[in-house]
Design a protein around this motif. Structure first.
Motif, mmCIF file in Angstrom:
data_model
loop_
_atom_site.group_PDB
_atom_site.id
_atom_site.type_symbol
_atom_site.label_atom_id
_atom_site.label_comp_id
_atom_site.label_asym_id
_atom_site.label_seq_id
_atom_site.Cartn_x
_atom_site.Cartn_y
_atom_site.Cartn_z
ATOM 1 N N VAL A 151 0.867 -1.184 0.000
ATOM 2 C CA VAL A 151 0.000 0.000 0.000
ATOM 3 C C VAL A 151 0.905 1.235 0.000
ATOM 4 C CG1 VAL A 151 -1.754 1.265 1.304
ATOM 5 C CG2 VAL A 151 -1.807 -1.241 1.243
ATOM 6 N N VAL A 152 0.476 2.307 -0.647
ATOM 7 C CA VAL A 152 1.283 3.534 -0.682
ATOM 8 C C VAL A 152 1.431 4.103 0.726
ATOM 9 C CG1 VAL A 152 1.401 5.900 -1.521
ATOM 10 C CG2 VAL A 152 0.706 4.072 -3.074
ATOM 11 N N PHE A 153 2.685 4.444 1.094
ATOM 12 C CA PHE A 153 3.010 5.019 2.404
ATOM 13 C C PHE A 153 3.089 6.540 2.326
ATOM 14 C CE2 PHE A 153 5.932 6.535 5.639
ATOM 15 C CZ PHE A 153 5.648 5.769 6.752
ATOM 16 N N GLY A 154 3.726 7.084 1.282
ATOM 17 C CA GLY A 154 3.914 8.522 1.135
ATOM 18 C C GLY A 154 4.929 8.788 0.038
ATOM 19 N N GLU A 155 5.542 9.979 0.082
ATOM 20 C CA GLU A 155 6.482 10.386 -0.957
ATOM 21 C C GLU A 155 7.807 10.838 -0.339
ATOM 22 O OE1 GLU A 155 5.958 10.282 -4.312
ATOM 23 O OE2 GLU A 155 3.979 9.397 -3.921
ATOM 24 N N LEU A 156 8.908 10.496 -1.012
ATOM 25 C CA LEU A 156 10.220 11.017 -0.663
ATOM 26 C C LEU A 156 10.348 12.474 -1.089
ATOM 27 C CD1 LEU A 156 12.273 8.008 -2.051
ATOM 28 C CD2 LEU A 156 12.027 8.558 0.373
ATOM 29 N N GLN A 203 1.892 6.688 8.328
ATOM 30 C CA GLN A 203 2.026 6.973 6.907
ATOM 31 C C GLN A 203 2.215 8.466 6.704
ATOM 32 O OE1 GLN A 203 -1.479 3.992 6.275
ATOM 33 N NE2 GLN A 203 -0.811 4.632 4.242
ATOM 34 N N GLY A 204 2.944 8.827 5.668
ATOM 35 C CA GLY A 204 3.173 10.228 5.382
ATOM 36 C C GLY A 204 4.441 10.421 4.578
ATOM 37 N N ASN A 205 4.710 11.663 4.208
ATOM 38 C CA ASN A 205 5.874 11.980 3.394
ATOM 39 C C ASN A 205 7.138 12.072 4.231
ATOM 40 O OD1 ASN A 205 4.114 12.143 1.218
ATOM 41 N ND2 ASN A 205 3.932 14.376 1.343
ATOM 42 N N ALA A 206 8.291 11.870 3.597
ATOM 43 C CA ALA A 206 9.579 11.945 4.274
ATOM 44 C C ALA A 206 9.895 13.381 4.675
ATOM 45 C CB ALA A 206 10.679 11.396 3.372
ATOM 46 N N VAL A 207 10.709 13.524 5.724
ATOM 47 C CA VAL A 207 11.090 14.813 6.302
ATOM 48 C C VAL A 207 12.614 14.927 6.263
ATOM 49 C CG1 VAL A 207 11.012 16.217 8.397
ATOM 50 C CG2 VAL A 207 9.059 14.786 7.783
ATOM 51 N N ASP A 208 13.129 16.143 6.068
ATOM 52 C CA ASP A 208 14.573 16.381 6.019
ATOM 53 C C ASP A 208 15.224 16.046 7.360
ATOM 54 O OD1 ASP A 208 17.060 17.220 5.112
ATOM 55 O OD2 ASP A 208 16.679 19.325 5.524
ATOM 56 N N PHE A 209 16.322 15.292 7.323
ATOM 57 C CA PHE A 209 17.088 14.916 8.512
ATOM 58 C C PHE A 209 18.380 15.717 8.609
ATOM 59 C CE2 PHE A 209 20.174 12.417 10.845
ATOM 60 C CZ PHE A 209 19.466 11.736 11.821
#
Length: 229
Positions: A151-156, A203-209
């Protein structure tokens, strides 16, 4: 190999039973499993991490392919996507503690290669990759203990308004980090230094680390951590 808690040079561990590149690999506290690759995409090999020695035959993949990606929990190791020789959306799995051939798990949402994965003991997240002429930022996920389609989790985070392939990854039980990677924007084989992360159980989009000290592409084989999901 290295002892992760110490800094220093690598030491010789042994040799794989078959020399390969463009493989996928994962494991648990006991075993590491290396799947398929070039020139022989028909083998699964394993090592016992606590000892040194040669790689041994584990079994056969469910589907022979290269440039797949792998993720694992303490009991299962899964292999997703890749080229066979055209791109595929297959996921297959093995039980790490036993020897034998891989079985079908389900499918990811797209047929793609050069993707990369993070995991904890519950979920595997399958991210990025390359289509024939474009790159992707989609992240899918599966529940490792059960079989079924992703299933789709999010976007990079995009790189120069583009997706990318073959980033490095590392996970803790709560976070998955994606590091570096490569695409063809603005020039062929452009490499990046971005680190980004997701919280694995939401679930959600990636965040800058943050950023790597230098840019790195093709990092997917060259990284590890001691979390084991």
């Amino acid at each position: 190999y290295w002892t992760i808690s110490q800094q220093g040079d690598a030491q010789d561990f042994g040799d794989m039973g078959t020399g390969v590149r463009s493989t996928s690999a994962a494991g648990n506290q006991t075993r590491g499993i290396v799947a398929a690759g070039v020139p022989d995409s028909s083998k699964l090999q394993y090592i016992t991490i606590a000892s040194t020695g040669a790689g041994l035959d584990f079994g056969d993949p469910f589907q022979n392919r290269t440039q797949a990606s792998a993720f694992s929990n303490p009991t299962r190791c899964c292999f997703a996507g890749g080229e066979a020789p055209s791109r595929v959306n297959t996921i297959d799995f093995v039980s790490i503690g036993t020897l034998g051939n891989a079985q079908d798990f389900g499918d990811i949402t797209r047929a793609i290669s050069g993707l990369f994965c993070v995991t904890n003991s519950t979920r595997g997240i399958i991210a990025g990759g390359e289509f024939p002429s474009t790159f992707d930022t989609t992240m899918d996920f599966v529940t490792i203990a059960s079989k079924g389609n992703a299933v789709v989790f999010g976007e990079l985070i995009e790189q120069n308004s583009n997706g990318y392939r073959l980033a490095g990854t590392a996970s803790s039980p709560t976070r998955g980090c994606f590091m570096g990677g490569v695409n063809d924007s603005p020039a062929s084989n452009t490499v990046y230094n971005l680190i980004q992360y997701v919280n694995i159980m939401t679930q959600g989009n990636a965040v800058d680390f943050g950023d790597l000290a230098t840019t790195h592409g093709y990092v997917n084989i060259g990284n590890c951590s001691n979390a084991h999901g």
